[in-house]
Design a protein around this motif. Structure first.
Motif, short mmCIF file in Angstrom:
data_model
loop_
_atom_site.label_atom_id
_atom_site.label_comp_id
_atom_site.label_asym_id
_atom_site.label_seq_id
_atom_site.Cartn_x
_atom_site.Cartn_y
_atom_site.Cartn_z
N TRP A 1 0.82 -1.21 0.00
CA TRP A 1 0.00 0.00 0.00
C TRP A 1 0.86 1.27 0.00
N SER A 2 1.81 1.32 -0.89
CA SER A 2 2.62 2.54 -1.01
C SER A 2 1.81 3.62 -1.72
N LEU A 3 2.21 4.87 -1.58
CA LEU A 3 1.49 5.96 -2.22
C LEU A 3 1.44 5.78 -3.73
N THR A 4 2.56 5.32 -4.29
CA THR A 4 2.61 5.10 -5.74
C THR A 4 1.61 4.05 -6.19
N ASN A 5 1.55 2.94 -5.44
CA ASN A 5 0.62 1.87 -5.79
C ASN A 5 -0.83 2.30 -5.62
N VAL A 6 -1.11 3.05 -4.55
CA VAL A 6 -2.48 3.52 -4.31
C VAL A 6 -2.94 4.41 -5.47
N LEU A 7 -2.08 5.32 -5.87
CA LEU A 7 -2.42 6.21 -6.99
C LEU A 7 -2.60 5.43 -8.29
N MET A 8 -1.71 4.46 -8.51
CA MET A 8 -1.79 3.66 -9.73
C MET A 8 -3.11 2.89 -9.78
N VAL A 9 -3.48 2.27 -8.65
CA VAL A 9 -4.72 1.48 -8.60
C VAL A 9 -5.94 2.37 -8.77
N LEU A 10 -5.92 3.55 -8.17
CA LEU A 10 -7.04 4.48 -8.32
C LEU A 10 -7.21 4.91 -9.78
N VAL A 11 -6.11 5.19 -10.44
CA VAL A 11 -6.16 5.60 -11.83
C VAL A 11 -6.67 4.47 -12.72
N ILE A 12 -6.15 3.25 -12.50
CA ILE A 12 -6.49 2.13 -13.38
C ILE A 12 -7.90 1.60 -13.11
N PHE A 13 -8.32 1.55 -11.86
CA PHE A 13 -9.63 0.99 -11.53
C PHE A 13 -10.77 2.00 -11.62
N ILE A 14 -10.46 3.30 -11.51
CA ILE A 14 -11.51 4.31 -11.52
C ILE A 14 -11.31 5.34 -12.63
N GLY A 15 -10.14 5.97 -12.65
CA GLY A 15 -9.88 7.02 -13.64
C GLY A 15 -9.95 6.52 -15.07
N ALA A 16 -9.22 5.45 -15.37
CA ALA A 16 -9.19 4.93 -16.74
C ALA A 16 -10.55 4.46 -17.23
N PRO A 17 -11.32 3.68 -16.42
CA PRO A 17 -12.64 3.27 -16.90
C PRO A 17 -13.58 4.44 -17.19
N ILE A 18 -13.49 5.50 -16.38
CA ILE A 18 -14.36 6.66 -16.61
C ILE A 18 -13.98 7.35 -17.92
N ILE A 19 -12.69 7.60 -18.11
CA ILE A 19 -12.24 8.27 -19.34
C ILE A 19 -12.56 7.44 -20.58
N LEU A 20 -12.27 6.14 -20.49
CA LEU A 20 -12.54 5.25 -21.64
C LEU A 20 -14.04 5.17 -21.93
N SER A 21 -14.85 5.13 -20.88
CA SER A 21 -16.30 5.05 -21.07
C SER A 21 -16.82 6.30 -21.77
N LEU A 22 -16.36 7.46 -21.33
CA LEU A 22 -16.78 8.72 -21.97
C LEU A 22 -16.39 8.73 -23.45
N PHE A 23 -15.17 8.26 -23.73
CA PHE A 23 -14.68 8.26 -25.11
C PHE A 23 -15.47 7.29 -25.99
N PHE A 24 -15.59 6.03 -25.54
CA PHE A 24 -16.23 5.03 -26.40
C PHE A 24 -17.75 5.23 -26.49
#
Length: 352
Positions: A309-332
Motif C-alpha cells: 500500500w505505497s502511495l505510488t501503488n495507491v495512486l496507480m490502482v485508483l487511476v487504473i480501476f476508476i480514472g481509466a474506466p471513466i475516461i474510456l467510457s466517456l470516449f467510447f
C-alpha cells in the motif's frame, strides 16, 4: 408434456440454479475478499484479528450449504427441502475432507460440481414433493444427502480434473501471451457480468489468479462505469450509480435484448486488459469477478502489488480501476452514440 413446454421450463430452471450459485458465492466470499488480506496484515498489531480471519474461512467453507439453501429458496422449497439440498451440495462440493476418520473443512469446494449436484437435488426433491407427505422430514434429507450428495461426491474428482486443466491452460497462456490473454479475459468478464452467469463462480471454478484475476476485475469495471455513464441521462442518478456501487447485472435484460449496447464497454475492456498486463494488476480466485464492487478488486490488487500500500501503488490502482474506466467510457460512448450512431441513449433506460 410437450417439447415446447419442456423448453420453456428449462430456462427458469437454469436461471434459478445460476442465480443461486451467483448469490451464494458472493455472500460467502465478500467478507474474506474485503477483509481477509487486510486482517492478516494487521494481525501482528492485534491478536483479535485471528478469530475474525477464522470466521471468514468458516464462511468460505460453507459455500455449498449456502448455495444449496438459496437455490432451494429460488424454487420455493420449504425449510426442510432447502436445508436438505444444502447438505447434499456441501458434501458434494469437496470443502469437507475426510482423512483417518477426521473431517476438516477447507476452501470453497468446486462450484461447478455444486451446480450440477444442486440441479440433480432439485429434480429429486420436486419428484418426491407430493409423494412423501408426513414422512418428508425422514425421507427428503436422507435421500437427498445419500443419493444426490453421493452422486455429486462420486463426480467430484472428474469435474475438478476438468476445471484444473482449464485453469492451468489459462495460466500457461497468460505466461506466454500476457497482453493478449488479459484482453480476452477482460472482454469475457465484461460480458459475463451482464449475463446470467456468475463471474465470481467462473473465476473460482478455474482458479483465476494473478494478472488474469486483475484483468477480469478491470473488465467488470469497464461494464460498471460504462453502463453508469451511458445511462446517466436516461436513468435516475441512483439507478445509474447502482451499476458501480452494486452490480452491472441490473442491466442484464437490456444487454441480452439489445446486445449492441455492450460494444462501448467491450472496447473499454480491451484497453483495460492491456493496462492489467502492463502494470501487473493482480488478484486471487476469490477476488476475481467483483470488479469495483465493495472495492474488492482494488484492495486485493494493492495487497498483491510489489511494495503493498505505497502511495505510488495507491495512486496507480485508483487511476487504473476508476480514472481509466471513466475516461474510456466517456470516449467510447461518444464514439458509438454520437459519432457512429449505432446506439441510442434510450437503449440504456431501465424500468426498475
Amino acid at each position: 408434456m410437450s417439447k415446447v413446454s419442456q423448453k420453456q421450463s428449462a430456462k427458469p430452471f437454469t436461471m434459478n440454479i445460476l442465480n443461486g450459485l451467483a448469490l451464494g458465492t458472493v455472500v460467502v466470499l465478500i467478507p474474506g475478499a474485503i477483509l481477509g488480506e487486510l486482517m492478516k496484515a494487521l494481525l501482528p498489531l492485534w491478536s483479535g484479528f485471528g478469530p475474525l480471519i477464522s470466521a471468514t474461512a468458516v464462511a468460505t467453507s460453507m459455500m455449498g450449504l449456502v448455495i444449496g439453501m438459496l437455490i432451494g429458496g429460488n424454487f420455493k422449497f420449504n425449510p426442510i427441502q432447502s436445508a436438505s439440498l444444502g447438505l447434499a451440495v456441501v458434501f458434494a462440493g469437496g470443502a469437507a475432507n475426510i482423512a483417518n476418520g477426521v473431517i476438516t473443512m477447507k476452501g470453497t469446494g468446486d462450484i461447478i460440481n455444486m451446480g450440477i449436484t444442486a440441479a440433480l437435488g432439485v429434480l429429486l426433491i420436486q419428484f418426491l414433493s407430493d409423494k412423501t407427505k408426513s414422512f418428508t422430514l425422514i425421507i427428503i434429507p436422507t435421500l437427498t444427502l445419500l443419493l444426490v450428495g453421493g452422486i455429486g461426491h462420486f463426480m467430484l474428482p472428474y469435474v475438478k480434473m476438468i476445471t484444473t486443466i482449464i485453469g492451468q491452460g489459462i495460466a500457461s497462456l497468460l505466461g506466454l501471451q500476457p497482453i493478449l490473454m488479459s484482453i480476452l479475459i477482460a472482454m469475457i468478464f465484461c460480458f459475463l457480468i451482464v449475463s446470467p452467469i456468475t463471474t465470481v463462480g467462473i473465476a473460482l471454478a478455474i482458479s483465476l489468479s494473478g494478472i488474469g484475476s486483475g484483468a477480469a476485475n478491470l473488465g467488470i469495471c469497464a461494464a460498471s462505469f460504462g453502463l453508469c455513464i451511458a445511462g446517466w441521462s436516461v436513468n435516475s442518478k441512483g439507478t445509474a450509480l447502482a451499476h458501480v456501487l452494486g452490480s452491472p447485472k441490473i442491466s442484464m435484460a437490456n444487454v441480452l435484448s439489445k446486445p449492441k449496447i455492450i460494444l462501448p464497454m467491450l472496447s473499454s475492456s480491451v484497453v483495460l486488459g492491456i493496462l492489467a498486463a502492463l502494470f501487473n494488476i493482480q488478484g486471487t480466485p476469490a477476488s476475481a469477478g467483483f470488479g469495483i464492487s465493495g472495492l474488492i478488486g482494488p484492495i486485493n490488487a494493492l495487497n498483491l502489488a510489489a511494495g503493498g500500500w505505497s502511495l505510488t501503488n495507491v495512486l496507480m490502482v485508483l487511476v487504473i480501476f476508476i480514472g481509466a474506466p471513466i475516461i474510456l467510457s466517456l470516449f467510447f460512448n461518444y464514439v458509438f452514440i454520437k459519432m457512429l450512431k449505432v446506439i441510442d441513449p434510450e437503449d440504456y433506460k431501465l424500468d426498475l
